[in-house]
Design a protein around this motif. Structure first.
Motif, mmCIF file in Angstrom:
data_model
loop_
_atom_site.group_PDB
_atom_site.id
_atom_site.type_symbol
_atom_site.label_atom_id
_atom_site.label_comp_id
_atom_site.label_asym_id
_atom_site.label_seq_id
_atom_site.Cartn_x
_atom_site.Cartn_y
_atom_site.Cartn_z
ATOM 1 N N ILE A 93 0.819 -1.221 0.000
ATOM 2 C CA ILE A 93 0.000 0.000 0.000
ATOM 3 C C ILE A 93 0.852 1.270 0.000
ATOM 4 O O ILE A 93 0.527 2.246 -0.677
ATOM 5 N N ASN A 94 1.965 1.264 0.692
ATOM 6 C CA ASN A 94 2.789 2.479 0.694
ATOM 7 C C ASN A 94 3.495 2.707 -0.646
ATOM 8 O O ASN A 94 3.786 3.843 -1.004
ATOM 9 N N ASP A 95 3.759 1.611 -1.382
ATOM 10 C CA ASP A 95 4.339 1.771 -2.725
ATOM 11 C C ASP A 95 3.344 2.490 -3.639
ATOM 12 O O ASP A 95 3.712 3.382 -4.404
ATOM 13 N N LEU A 96 2.078 2.065 -3.551
ATOM 14 C CA LEU A 96 1.054 2.728 -4.368
ATOM 15 C C LEU A 96 0.801 4.138 -3.826
ATOM 16 O O LEU A 96 0.582 5.085 -4.583
ATOM 17 N N GLY A 97 0.842 4.260 -2.493
ATOM 18 C CA GLY A 97 0.552 5.544 -1.837
ATOM 19 C C GLY A 97 1.531 6.637 -2.229
ATOM 20 O O GLY A 97 1.132 7.755 -2.564
ATOM 21 N N ILE A 98 2.811 6.310 -2.251
ATOM 22 C CA ILE A 98 3.806 7.349 -2.576
ATOM 23 C C ILE A 98 3.650 7.765 -4.040
ATOM 24 O O ILE A 98 3.751 8.957 -4.377
ATOM 25 N N LYS A 100 -5.477 -8.213 -2.999
ATOM 26 C CA LYS A 100 -6.812 -7.656 -2.783
ATOM 27 C C LYS A 100 -6.787 -6.754 -1.555
ATOM 28 O O LYS A 100 -7.439 -5.717 -1.513
ATOM 29 N N GLN A 101 -6.006 -7.167 -0.549
ATOM 30 C CA GLN A 101 -5.906 -6.337 0.659
ATOM 31 C C GLN A 101 -5.344 -4.953 0.320
ATOM 32 O O GLN A 101 -5.872 -3.930 0.742
ATOM 33 N N VAL A 102 -4.264 -4.948 -0.470
ATOM 34 C CA VAL A 102 -3.671 -3.664 -0.872
ATOM 35 C C VAL A 102 -4.692 -2.866 -1.687
ATOM 36 O O VAL A 102 -4.873 -1.660 -1.476
ATOM 37 N N TYR A 103 -5.362 -3.548 -2.601
ATOM 38 C CA TYR A 103 -6.308 -2.889 -3.511
ATOM 39 C C TYR A 103 -7.449 -2.234 -2.718
ATOM 40 O O TYR A 103 -7.717 -1.038 -2.849
ATOM 41 N N THR A 104 -8.102 -3.016 -1.873
ATOM 42 C CA THR A 104 -9.251 -2.455 -1.143
ATOM 43 C C THR A 104 -8.786 -1.367 -0.165
ATOM 44 O O THR A 104 -9.458 -0.344 -0.008
ATOM 45 N N SER A 105 -7.638 -1.575 0.447
ATOM 46 C CA SER A 105 -7.145 -0.558 1.383
ATOM 47 C C SER A 105 -6.784 0.719 0.624
ATOM 48 O O SER A 105 -6.986 1.829 1.127
ATOM 49 N N ALA A 106 -6.266 0.549 -0.590
ATOM 50 C CA ALA A 106 -5.906 1.728 -1.393
ATOM 51 C C ALA A 106 -7.154 2.472 -1.856
ATOM 52 O O ALA A 106 -7.136 3.693 -2.013
ATOM 53 N N ILE A 107 -8.227 1.729 -2.046
ATOM 54 C CA ILE A 107 -9.494 2.403 -2.392
ATOM 55 C C ILE A 107 -9.942 3.231 -1.192
ATOM 56 O O ILE A 107 -10.244 4.423 -1.303
ATOM 57 N N GLU A 108 -9.966 2.599 -0.027
ATOM 58 C CA GLU A 108 -10.370 3.275 1.220
ATOM 59 C C GLU A 108 -9.562 4.542 1.474
ATOM 60 O O GLU A 108 -10.081 5.568 1.876
ATOM 61 N N ALA A 109 -8.255 4.443 1.218
ATOM 62 C CA ALA A 109 -7.354 5.552 1.537
ATOM 63 C C ALA A 109 -7.354 6.645 0.469
ATOM 64 O O ALA A 109 -6.651 7.644 0.607
ATOM 65 N N GLY A 110 -8.107 6.451 -0.601
ATOM 66 C CA GLY A 110 -8.163 7.462 -1.666
ATOM 67 C C GLY A 110 -6.993 7.399 -2.636
ATOM 68 O O GLY A 110 -6.854 8.249 -3.517
ATOM 69 N N ILE A 111 -6.160 6.364 -2.481
ATOM 70 C CA ILE A 111 -4.973 6.245 -3.341
ATOM 71 C C ILE A 111 -5.382 5.954 -4.793
ATOM 72 O O ILE A 111 -4.877 6.564 -5.740
ATOM 73 N N ILE A 112 -6.304 5.027 -4.944
ATOM 74 C CA ILE A 112 -6.717 4.629 -6.303
ATOM 75 C C ILE A 112 -7.337 5.832 -7.023
ATOM 76 O O ILE A 112 -7.079 6.076 -8.207
ATOM 77 N N LYS A 113 -8.107 6.617 -6.293
ATOM 78 C CA LYS A 113 -8.746 7.787 -6.916
ATOM 79 C C LYS A 113 -7.682 8.758 -7.442
ATOM 80 O O LYS A 113 -7.743 9.222 -8.586
ATOM 81 N N LYS A 114 -6.693 9.029 -6.611
ATOM 82 C CA LYS A 114 -5.627 9.946 -7.046
ATOM 83 C C LYS A 114 -4.928 9.402 -8.292
ATOM 84 O O LYS A 114 -4.629 10.136 -9.227
ATOM 85 N N LEU A 115 -4.654 8.086 -8.270
ATOM 86 C CA LEU A 115 -3.935 7.483 -9.398
ATOM 87 C C LEU A 115 -4.774 7.549 -10.672
ATOM 88 O O LEU A 115 -4.296 7.969 -11.729
ATOM 89 N N VAL A 116 -6.040 7.132 -10.559
ATOM 90 C CA VAL A 116 -6.893 7.109 -11.750
ATOM 91 C C VAL A 116 -7.079 8.535 -12.277
ATOM 92 O O VAL A 116 -7.020 8.773 -13.489
#
Ligand code: MIC
Ligand code: SF4
Length: 644
Positions: A302-307, A330-346
């Motif tokens: 998650i921190n790799d995607l987060g940074i 899946k854990q990283v994916y769902t947690s990244a959705i929760e944390a707003g990481i996926i939104k920023k990336l997309v």
């Protein structure tokens, strides 16, 4: 005697042998893992051994490599694996649940345990204080049957970490720096054990990035101590009860010590086409890229995607770049959705790919012709991306994201962002892990077997003498990707050796298959570090199927050498290295006393009957290895023993 951590774990698991570096030892294996691309063969072999239930503490079957499903082959393999796991007592991680190493770290790995996996990056578990080793499929099948794993007692190299990483410098840069210093070919027979004050500054996923890519160094495995950071990580995973403290004794000794001052680590990049062609990013800054990819078992926490998300936040990926991001689980994916990481990336233009190996193993997202792609992965072997003339660079998520932003290789220190720790967002949900059925259900459960799944071919016992054609002569650092390529065309045949054999050495030496078929019996000549990289036993199994009896090289990578022996192919080295220059593809060699030579000494004689010139090759097989060559591989050996 003061002991280092590696020694302590080995000692607790020692079944046979003497713990002196270079000597053969047998250790008990607590856990095994397989992935789909190697797994089908493992389970076909386990089935052939004839045991009804796995005998490990825990075995897990993952599906992560081949999830593209272009036709029936792939989903058929998944169904086979799922039905097998249920019947024989394994946990099954469904496609979509993530990359085996990331998921194993999150959900199953435990400090102090031994883990054997049919994937070369199994040492990822070393980040948790496991002794986690990659091996060929047949070795996993035997470990699942309760047999000890045989290996050479390694030298233990202490990696002394001091200081702390500076902003925008990462764990990936640490391992790239080690690759720069040690190269891909000096790790055979060694374990890298990390210790020192600097260890405390690294999280478990950061440690796992480092141990993961120890595979590229060629080491047997890499290991970190298990400390309070490990305990916190396991707590986050709701598995704190599995924590134990583990470390080397104060003042213990190592065979060698390498100093790393984390303060001095700067962003690094591996250039095409080897993971050890490493330079500081600043030296090649400005090189245009067409693609960036964040993911793989090395860097998809998650921190790799987060940074990456924080670097790209509110900005747009450069128009000349396609950015792909594969969450590690899946854990990283769902947690990244929760944390707003996926939104920023997309929002920034990133393309979110499946939680799987994906582009790392050439399953989609291939770069354009001659295109440069910067990836957070661990391997950049030529052609592995799916594009033969692409140029693959390996770097940290920080460097990949900064490069995606500017359209060229960029030192991430130019776009400083504050590192956020996203791990508190971790979501635990094991609904994609299917537990095994109870043992008493065994007889009522069926294995689903599609038409592409063919039995594992058996080798014939080694001949007393033979004449063989040199089918190919290679240079140094030949990888198992060269011997047995992967990617979308080839991976679907991992359960079908007669078909996959057609691709052996395809890119390196077209016509190899036809030559081998015509010759009937062959040998391969190689340079140094032959067979580095992947653990895929298909790189031994398919040549065995094509009649290869011996591979003669300057030196071998560990896993491939063991795989050759497992399939009855003799791994030999030159007694006189200058003979390498005298042997050429197409020549014929006669081995007048092959099996006697293997059995009775360390020297094997061959004659070029045309010139009358004699050659001598060496082997370092111990008793068991000799028996495996004699029997024609491990399966024949087991059957022979079972039938008296
Ligand atoms: C790899 O990274 O090369 C693989 C694909 O994960 C291999 C396993 C395989 O070939 O199936 C590995 O590293 O062992
Ligand atoms: Fe998968 Fe790539 Fe890791 Fe191999 S190196 S296990 S292909 S992500």
């Amino acid at each position: 005697m003061k002991k280092n951590l590696t020694r302590k774990i080995i000692e607790r698991h020692l079944v046979s042998g003497e713990m002196t570096a270079g000597k053969e030892i047998g250790i008990k294996i607590d856990q095994t893992l397989t992935q789909d691309a190697t797994g089908t063969m493992v389970y076909l072999q386990f089935e052939a051994i004839g045991i009804k239930r796995v005998r490990t503490e825990l075995s897990v079957s993952y599906v992560d490599h081949n999830t593209i499903q272009t036709d029936f082959k792939n989903p058929d393999d998944h169904l086979f694996l799922q039905s097998f796991a249920k019947k024989y007592g394994l946990y099954f991680s469904r496609p979509g649940n993530g990359i085996c190493h990331q998921v194993h770290l999150e959900r199953f790995g435990l400090p102090g345990k031994t883990l054997l996996g049919s994937d070369s990056h199994t040492p990822t578990g070393g980040g948790l204080g496991m002794l986690a080793i990659g091996a060929g499929g047949l070795d996993i099948a035997c470990a699942m049957a309760g047999a000890p794993f045989t290996l050479t007692m390694p030298k233990v190299i202490g990696i002394h970490l001091t200081g702390a990483l500076q902003p925008m410098c990462s764990a990936k840069d640490v391992i790239l720096e080690l690759l720069r210093r040690c190269t891909v070919k000096n790790g055979v027979g060694k374990v890298f054990e990390y210790y020192g004050e600097g260890v405390k500054t690294l999280s478990v996923p950061q440690r796992a990035t480092i141990t993961n890519m120890g595979a590229e160094l060629g080491v047997t495995t890499s290991v970190f101590p298990s400390d309070e950071i490990t305990r916190e990580w396991l707590k986050l995973q709701e598995r704190e009860s599995g924590w134990v403290e583990l470390k080397g004794d104060e003042g213990c000794s190592y065979d060698e010590i390498i100093e790393i001052d984390l303060n001095k680590i700067e962003p690094m990049v591996a250039q095409p086409h080897m993971p050890d062609l490493v330079v500081p990013v600043r030296e090649i800054e400005g090189k245009p890229i067409v693609q960036a990819a964040i993911g793989s078992c090395t860097n998809s926490s998650i921190n790799d995607l987060g940074i990456a998300a924080d670097i790209l936040d509110g900005r747009t990926v450069a128009p000349n770049v396609s950015l792909g991001v594969s969450p590690g689980s899946k854990q990283v994916y769902t947690s990244a959705i929760e944390a707003g990481i996926i939104k920023k990336l997309v929002k920034s233009g990133a393309r979110i790919l499946e939680s799987a190996c994906g582009p790392c193993i050439g399953m989609g997202f291939a770069p354009a012709s001659k295109g440069a792609s910067i990836r957070t992965f661990n391997r950049n072997f030529k052609g592995r991306s799916g594009t033969a003339d692409a140029e693959i660079y390996l770097a940290s998520p920080e460097t990949a994201a900064a490069s995606a932003l500017f359209g060229c290789i960029t030192d991430p220190r130019k776009v400083p962002v504050k590192m956020t720790d996203y791990t508190s967002k971790t979501e635990i949900n094991d609904n994609m892990i299917i537990p095994p059925a109870p043992a008493d259900k065994f007889d009522s459960l069926e294995i689903i077997r599609g038409p592409n799944i063919k039995p594992c071919p058996k080798a014939v016992p080694a001949p007393a003498e033979f004449e063989a054609e040199i089918l190919i002569k290679t240079g140094d650092n030949i990888t198992t990707d060269h011997i047995m390529p992967a990617g979308t065309r080839v991976l679907p045949y991992r359960s079908n050796i007669p078909e996959i054999a057609k691709f052996v050495f395809e890119a390196v030496s077209p016509g190899f298959y036809d030559r081998a078929k015509k010759a009937g019996t062959g040998v391969i000549i190689g340079g140094e570090n032959y067979g580095q990289g992947s653990s895929r036993e298909h790189a031994a199994l398919a040549p065995m199927y094509l009649g290869v009896k011996a591979v003669i090289t300057k030196s071998f990578a560990r896993i491939h050498k063991a795989n050759l022996v497992n399939f009855g192919i003799a791994p030999l080295t030159f007694e006189n290295p200058a003979d390498y220059d005298l042997l050429e593809q197409g020549m014929s060699l006669y081995f007048p006393s092959f099996m006697d030579d293997i059995r009775n000494g360390k020297r094997v004689k061959a004659v070029d009957r045309k010139s009358g010139r004699e050659f001598y090759f060496l082997h370092d097989l111990e008793e068991k290895g000799v028996s495996l060559i004699e029997a024609g591989g491990m399966l024949n050996y087991i059957f022979k023993r079972q039938n008296g």
